[in-house]
Design a protein around this motif. Structure first.
Motif, PDB file in Angstrom:
ATOM      1  N   ILE A   1     -17.809   1.579   8.677  1.00 53.01           N
ATOM      2  CA  ILE A   1     -17.605   2.822   9.414  1.00 53.01           C
ATOM      3  C   ILE A   1     -16.164   3.287   9.274  1.00 53.01           C
ATOM      4  O   ILE A   1     -15.264   2.475   9.097  1.00 53.01           O
ATOM      5  CB  ILE A   1     -17.982   2.695  10.916  1.00 53.01           C
ATOM      6  CG1 ILE A   1     -17.319   1.486  11.552  1.00 53.01           C
ATOM      7  CG2 ILE A   1     -19.466   2.647  11.119  1.00 53.01           C
ATOM      8  CD1 ILE A   1     -17.624   1.369  13.028  1.00 53.01           C
ATOM      9  N   GLY A   2     -15.995   4.576   9.333  1.00 52.73           N
ATOM     10  CA  GLY A   2     -14.674   5.156   9.129  1.00 52.73           C
ATOM     11  C   GLY A   2     -13.719   4.831  10.269  1.00 52.73           C
ATOM     12  O   GLY A   2     -14.126   4.430  11.356  1.00 52.73           O
ATOM     13  N   GLU A   3     -12.429   5.038   9.962  1.00 52.86           N
ATOM     14  CA  GLU A   3     -11.377   4.717  10.926  1.00 52.86           C
ATOM     15  C   GLU A   3     -11.580   5.471  12.235  1.00 52.86           C
ATOM     16  O   GLU A   3     -11.394   4.939  13.317  1.00 52.86           O
ATOM     17  CB  GLU A   3     -10.033   5.087  10.301  1.00 52.86           C
ATOM     18  CG  GLU A   3      -8.841   4.652  11.115  1.00 52.86           C
ATOM     19  CD  GLU A   3      -7.611   5.464  10.794  1.00 52.86           C
ATOM     20  OE1 GLU A   3      -7.501   5.965   9.677  1.00 52.86           O
ATOM     21  OE2 GLU A   3      -6.770   5.605  11.693  1.00 52.86           O
ATOM     22  N   ARG A   4     -11.976   6.733  12.116  1.00 48.85           N
ATOM     23  CA  ARG A   4     -12.122   7.568  13.295  1.00 48.85           C
ATOM     24  C   ARG A   4     -13.160   7.014  14.265  1.00 48.85           C
ATOM     25  O   ARG A   4     -13.059   7.179  15.472  1.00 48.85           O
ATOM     26  CB  ARG A   4     -12.532   8.973  12.826  1.00 48.85           C
ATOM     27  CG  ARG A   4     -12.463   9.986  13.925  1.00 48.85           C
ATOM     28  CD  ARG A   4     -12.980  11.340  13.500  1.00 48.85           C
ATOM     29  NE  ARG A   4     -12.887  12.212  14.659  1.00 48.85           N
ATOM     30  CZ  ARG A   4     -12.000  13.170  14.809  1.00 48.85           C
ATOM     31  NH1 ARG A   4     -11.130  13.413  13.876  1.00 48.85           N
ATOM     32  NH2 ARG A   4     -11.972  13.891  15.910  1.00 48.85           N
TER      33      ARG A   4
ATOM     34  N   ASP B   1     -20.607   8.003  10.065  1.00 48.95           N
ATOM     35  CA  ASP B   1     -19.213   8.448  10.168  1.00 48.95           C
ATOM     36  C   ASP B   1     -19.059   9.924  10.530  1.00 48.95           C
ATOM     37  O   ASP B   1     -18.237  10.260  11.371  1.00 48.95           O
ATOM     38  CB  ASP B   1     -18.474   8.151   8.858  1.00 48.95           C
ATOM     39  CG  ASP B   1     -18.015   6.714   8.819  1.00 48.95           C
ATOM     40  OD1 ASP B   1     -17.574   6.210   9.864  1.00 48.95           O
ATOM     41  OD2 ASP B   1     -18.102   6.087   7.756  1.00 48.95           O
TER      42      ASP B   1
ATOM     43  N   ARG C   1      -7.244  -2.736  10.437  1.00 44.98           N
ATOM     44  CA  ARG C   1      -8.167  -2.205  11.447  1.00 44.98           C
ATOM     45  C   ARG C   1      -8.389  -3.190  12.579  1.00 44.98           C
ATOM     46  O   ARG C   1      -8.507  -2.811  13.733  1.00 44.98           O
ATOM     47  CB  ARG C   1      -9.503  -1.894  10.790  1.00 44.98           C
ATOM     48  CG  ARG C   1      -9.479  -0.607  10.054  1.00 44.98           C
ATOM     49  CD  ARG C   1     -10.893  -0.141   9.943  1.00 44.98           C
ATOM     50  NE  ARG C   1     -10.984   1.078   9.187  1.00 44.98           N
ATOM     51  CZ  ARG C   1     -12.126   1.653   8.908  1.00 44.98           C
ATOM     52  NH1 ARG C   1     -13.247   1.091   9.300  1.00 44.98           N
ATOM     53  NH2 ARG C   1     -12.158   2.768   8.247  1.00 44.98           N
TER      54      ARG C   1
END
Lengths: 339, 536
Positions: free
Chosen positions: A39-42, B131, B414
């Motif tokens: 999944i994307g950072e956002r 996303d 992350r």
């Protein structure tokens, strides 16, 4: 010898299980969040999306559960789905492995043949200008950075001189031949597409030469050292005393004995390059296993990492086996079990 | 024993080898045909070819070519222009949006684009929890009064909803075709939808192109949609070729192996002297920034407002542009791209070492302190983040702040940023559509927003201007025109004052193409519109 080979083949499944287990456990204890590839950072802070991704990709299960499921699937040929490419790992590997094999086979052939040739020359003309030149070539082959060399040969032969094609397995506008083996040279021939065959062959020249030069460096030095050692042995003196010519002694007695350590190195180099040709693959936009492995490692794509590790481990096992067989062919002592 | 099939194959192979060897030497690239495919060389970052799941720059290019959206952005990168919707209206409080679909719009299989397809596509985008699903966060319900009319209701005022509908991820999917291949738009779509794999080999859109084939890490081939309802594309085939290295991309342009490259860094671009290559450098909407997190566990001193301000004042912004992109970049005052609503006339950042030293002295830190900086070691938009951070380290050392640099992978970064936090980090951002709200909802200190959480809002007292920003965002979302732009301008001023997100450089984009290729244009919604490409 036959018994040894059979024993080795029977051991393979257990070795592969060991490789899978170590790869699986290592990938689980590595720092980093595998969701980074999913999944994307956002969305990292969005609990609904994080939970949905974990459930979909099985990351909400315990480690033993995941291991058991993985092994169960692996037995059925299912290596899981790549987090990054979202395609079955087995399918990714089956498309990329032939590309790497085609490149590595060509590189090892080029590197092996030129390495042996230069090594013999250097041994024959030891401490002369020929020897110095060969040693210099071997040294540069082992020490020149691959990415620099790749860019340089592309610039010279493709951009400036225009005599060889640029990156890729075929010209960019050419469609790939129908998949049979995944080797574009072979598949294009099987399809009777000769222009495509020449194109595929031309595209192999630069990357295989760049990759092969490393092999040349290693092999030339090894052959030279081994031959110098062998040539000082009593049996060589005896052969000379019996009146054998210089080249005959060099090739029949010297080279044959020097080839034994060379075969070991070639076997392991071949296996190493299956997953280790990443820089060449990157510079020449060659869609092989090496670049796949690096991308997988960067993004903690566990299924892909384990898949590549299995392929790499398997390559070493096969290389080992083939080297043993080659030993038996080259050295009668191995064949007969003698000392 | 060799099987007959294998013998035949072997015989064919040997015969073919002999024939091929006799035909001639190595041939160069095929001679240019009248309708030669266009090749775009780029480092593809494709995570999916499903509009509801894909989220990357290459995805934007692909989706724009294959799936038409209701609206799109005009050439000025600001104005919304019709695409599938020929006309549209929004109610006064920006909660209901009505669209009228072009009567002649069809999908690639010839079936008409209906309001049902639009409703299903947007519901699926929301429910799949991928996303780009955040684009539909405010979607409440959709009505389809007739085949060609759609009324979309949002749960709260959303003046950016029209802009969102120009994002490539909202491209309309052929419902019937996708459903037949495992797609679903129901509330359980996150787990029930099984079409991800199908979308890697097939497309279900009504755009100028269709997916021909995709080979991961190798190439993406698009063929012109023969049934395209709008202006037909001039090029019958476009190939996006995986080329990771910028230098190799440039070499391929020179040899003619590629026609377009958009990821060449300014230094490499400066080495291209071939008259057959056109190099155009344009301002981009991408930017790189550092983020300072007072709430991170690893802080050695409290990162109060004066300390954060001192950090911002110590940076040599002009020098940063020279150092990272050889002067080919722009200053950016706030974490909203230059040219987006509300960014006109903002105060530009500048270095002020005296002020920085004075602020640190007032905070009792004139002897300096050490701060940990962890960041992903990647190259983004031609900027090497490790090099950029070395420049930050050098600048901060002039006010006695010592920076410990730790480059890392994205996966580790992350984990850190979402866990204990990172005192100082550096990352990058690119727009998903034309509109400022996406930036406020990501970079502001409004409680609950991603960077507010990472910075420590709620854990550290008096951190940022979240309350004011929330109030202004509400105002911006419920207004339009100048009132909306004014509200975003006020939010931008508050975000600058937060001193948490400090933009360093907005690198220019190098658009390099072979002479004779027309229509190479950078778009805020779509990156590169393949349908507009042509040859002289």
């Amino acid at each position: 010898m036959t018994r040894t080979l059979i024993r080795r083949i029977l051991m393979m499944p257990f070795l592969v299980l060991g490789i899978v287990t170590v790869a699986f456990m290592l990938s689980q204890i590595t720092r980093g969040d595998p969701l980074a590839a999913l999944i994307g950072e956002r969305q990292m802070g969005n609990p609904t999306i994080v939970a949905a991704a974990k459930a979909k990709w099985g990351l909400d299960r315990s480690l033993p559960e995941r291991y058991a499921i993985y092994l169960g699937n692996l037995v059925q040929g299912d290596m899981g789905t790549s987090f990054r490419t979202r395609q079955p790992v087995a399918s990714d590997l089956s498309r990329r492995l032939p590309a790497t094999l085609e490149l590595v086979v060509a590189a090892v052939l080029i590197g092996g043949v030129t390495g042996v040739f230069l090594g013999v020359l250097a041994a024959k003309y030891r401490d002369t200008i020929v020897d110095t030149v060969v040693r210099l070539l071997a040294l540069t082959g082992s020490s020149v950075p691959m990415f620099w060399l790749g860019l340089l040969v592309l610039f010279i032969f493709s951009v400036r001189l225009g005599i060889l094609p640029g990156p890729g397995r075929l010209d960019t506008r050419t469609a790939a031949p129908e998949f049979v083996t995944g080797f574009f040279t072979i598949d294009s021939l099987l399809a009777g597409q000769f222009a495509k065959f020449r194109e595929a062959l031309a595209h192999l020249v630069l990357p295989a030469s760049v990759l092969g030069w490393t092999v040349t460096g290693i092999v030339a030095r090894l052959v030279r050292a081994s031959m110098i050692d062998v040539m000082s042995q009593d049996f060589v003196l005896a052969a000379r005393a019996k009146g054998a010519g210089a080249w005959r002694v060099l090739l029949n007695h010297g080279l044959r004995n020097a080839l034994i350590p060379t075969l070991t190195i070639l076997g392991f180099t071949f296996a190493y390059l299956i997953t280790g040709a990443v820089l060449t693959e990157t510079i020449f936009s060659w869609p092989g296993i090496g670049s796949y492995a690096v991308d997988a490692a960067r993004s903690l794509d566990y299924p892909a990492i384990i898949g590549v590790t299995i392929v790499g481990g398997f390559a070493f096992l096969i290389a080992n086996l083939l080297t043993d067989i080659a030993y038996a062919i080259v050295d009668p002592r191995v064949r007969t079990g003698g000392a | 024993m060799t099987s007959p099939i294998r013998r035949t194959a072997l015989a064919r192979l040997l015969l073919a080898t002999a024939l091929a060897a006799s035909v001639g030497g190595f041939a160069g690239p095929a001679a240019a045909a009248e309708d030669t495919p266009i090749v775009v060389a780029r480092n593809m970052d494709v995570n999916s070819l499903d509009p509801a799941r894909g989220f990357c720059d290459t995805c934007q290019i692909y989706l724009t070519a294959v799936y038409d959206t209701l609206l799109t952005l005009g050439d000025d990168n600001k104005t919304l222009v019709p695409k599938l919707a020929t006309s549209w209206e929004a109610n006064d409080d920006q909660t209901a949006f009505t669209f009228h679909i072009a009567p002649n719009a069809t999908f690639a299989d010839g079936s008409p684009v209906t309001s049902e397809d639009v409703a299903w596509t947007l519901q699926r985008l929301k429910n799949i929890k991928g996303d780009p699903s955040f684009l539909m966060d405010s979607l409440a319900s959709i009505e389809t009064p007739d085949d060609k009319t759609v009324v979309i209701h949002t749960s709260e005022p959303n003046s950016e909803f029209l802009g969102i509908l120009a994002a490539s991820y909202t491209g309309i999917i052929n419902k019937k075709l996708a459903e037949a291949n495992g797609a679903t738009a129901g509330e359980d779509a996150a787990t029930a939808d099984q079409a991800d794999t199908w979308f890697f080999a097939n497309s279900a859109g009504g755009g100028a192109y269709e997916l021909d084939s995709y080979r991961t890490g190798d190439e993406l081939r698009l063929k012109a949609n023969p049934n395209y309802w709008d202006k037909k594309p001039a090029i019958s085939e476009v190939i996006i070729k995986q080329v990771e290295d910028a230098v190799t991309q440039a070499q391929m342009l020179q040899t003619g192996d590629a026609d377009i490259a958009m990821q060449i860094d300014p230094d490499t671009a400066a080495t291209i002297s071939d008259p057959e290559i056109v190099v155009d450098t344009v301002p981009s909407f991408n930017f790189l920034y550092i983020a300072v997190s007072p709430g991170a566990k690893g802080n050695s001193v409290p990162l109060t407002k004066p300390v954060r301000e001192a950090i911002a004042d110590a940076i040599d912004y002009e020098g940063m542009i020279d150092f990272t992109v050889g002067g080919k970049g722009k200053l950016q005052p706030v974490a909203i791209p230059n040219g987006f609503p509300g960014t006109d006339d903002l105060p530009m950042p500048k270095q002020d070492l005296d002020k920085a030293k004075s602020l640190l002295a007032e905070a009792g830190l004139s002897d300096g302190f050490t701060i940990e900086a962890h960041y992903p070691a990647v190259n983004a938009y031609g900027v090497d983040i490790s090099l950029m951070m070395q420049k930050v380290q050098q600048d901060l050392s002039r006010v006695n702040i010592s920076l410990n640099l730790t480059p890392t992978t994205f996966a580790v970064w992350r984990e850190e940023v979402g866990g204990d936090g990172i005192p100082m980090t550096a990352v990058y951002y690119a727009p998903d559509y034309f509109g400022s709200a996406q930036y406020v909802q990501y970079f502001s200190m409004i409680p609950g927003q991603p960077w507010a959480k990472r910075a420590g809002v709620g854990k550290v007292e008096d951190l940022g201007n979240g309350e004011k920003e929330a109030e202004l965002l509400k105002k911006a979302m419920a207004s339009s025109g100048d009132a909306m732009v004014g509200a975003y301008h006020d939010i931008a001023l508050q975000m600058i004052d937060d001193k948490v997100i400090i933009p360093l450089v907005s690198p220019d984009l190098v658009l390099a193409s072979r002479k004779g290729i027309e229509g190479v244009r950078y778009s805020a919604c779509c990156n590169l519109a393949l349908g507009q490409l042509s040859r002289d």
